[in-house]
Scaffold this active site. Sequence first.
Site, PDB file in Angstrom:
ATOM      1  N   SER A 165       0.835  -1.200   0.000  1.00 18.22           N
ATOM      2  CA  SER A 165       0.000   0.000   0.000  1.00 18.22           C
ATOM      3  C   SER A 165       0.873   1.253   0.000  1.00 18.22           C
ATOM      4  O   SER A 165       2.047   1.217  -0.368  1.00 18.22           O
ATOM      5  CB  SER A 165      -0.938  -0.029   1.220  1.00 18.22           C
ATOM      6  OG  SER A 165      -1.935   0.974   1.122  1.00 18.22           O
TER       7      SER A 165
ATOM      8  N   LYS B 129      -5.351   3.219  -2.513  1.00 20.62           N
ATOM      9  CA  LYS B 129      -4.689   2.511  -1.420  1.00 20.62           C
ATOM     10  C   LYS B 129      -5.552   2.458  -0.165  1.00 20.62           C
ATOM     11  O   LYS B 129      -5.425   1.518   0.638  1.00 20.62           O
ATOM     12  CB  LYS B 129      -3.342   3.159  -1.115  1.00 20.62           C
ATOM     13  CG  LYS B 129      -2.320   3.013  -2.249  1.00 20.62           C
ATOM     14  CD  LYS B 129      -2.076   1.551  -2.631  1.00 20.62           C
ATOM     15  CE  LYS B 129      -0.898   1.402  -3.582  1.00 20.62           C
ATOM     16  NZ  LYS B 129      -0.694   0.001  -4.025  1.00 20.62           N
TER      17      LYS B 129
END
Length: 312
Positions: free
Chosen positions: A170, A188
């Site tokens: 992420s 994300k």
Amino acid sequence: MAVPRSEYLSSVWRDGIFDNKVVFCTGGAGTICSAQVRALVHLGANACIIGRNVEKTETMAKSIATARQGAKVIGIGAVDVRKIESLESAVERCVKELGGIDYVIAGAAGNFISPISGLSANAFKTVLDIDTIGSFNTLKATLPQLIISASKNPNTGTNPSTGGRIIFISASFHFTGMPLQAHVAVAKAGVDALSATTAIEYGPRGITSNVITPGPIMGTEGMARLGSREAESSGAAFKKVPLQRYGTVKEIADGTVYLFSDAGNFVNGEVLVIDGGDWRTPGAPGATKSQYPDYLLDDSMLRQKPGKKSKL
């Protein structure tokens, strides 16, 4: 030529801890993901790395295989994570050739710099398709194998060789918001939510789901796209990082080994940020020549073409 262990793995890890395990990694030819896989292979695992570019993916697979004598590393190119059928075919080949899948790294990603005013709906959607939908597709395609692995290698707290683990890659942009990165921040945030939900839904089956969030990592495609060589050369780029430097791929690989090893047996639904504290001092990527909000008001940050994406 083999890459020295010191470049992708710390000395604290014991050889053989991932013997007879198989890792499946999307975005596996990228600088960060390839280091993650290389570390796991060095410690005993075999691997399938997945990518869009056939030549790049197959070449990287051969390079990773040098990390351990006898290692089996398959490079599967021409895979589009936005299409689950493409991933399912890659999973089928991986299982056929290596016997199963114990660990998954969902690492395929795309990025470019752009203010909201310069983002088209299509460019915005492209990043969500690769990052969020791609992560979801990776999870869905590999879940049957993760369930099998977790049942064969149960997470009892005393078993030193568990299976059924997934790591999503992420970013920290959505923690605070980030100028010029609205598309990635939204994508994300979805990845983090997906991992957390996976941890809750599949924890009872013995599967762990966690996130690794890299910060600025030296020598990666992401920093080549988002950073400033001039600022890095002068040292100015490091000043906003509390540790006064960029990270290394080895530090991301070490975090990966931790989460997949028995040291991470009771870690589930977490976000492991490896960034030297960088997210706590937010600043726009590449915006080192002028201060916030000047680079937004004077249009000094030009939008990159949506077609040019970096694999973080």
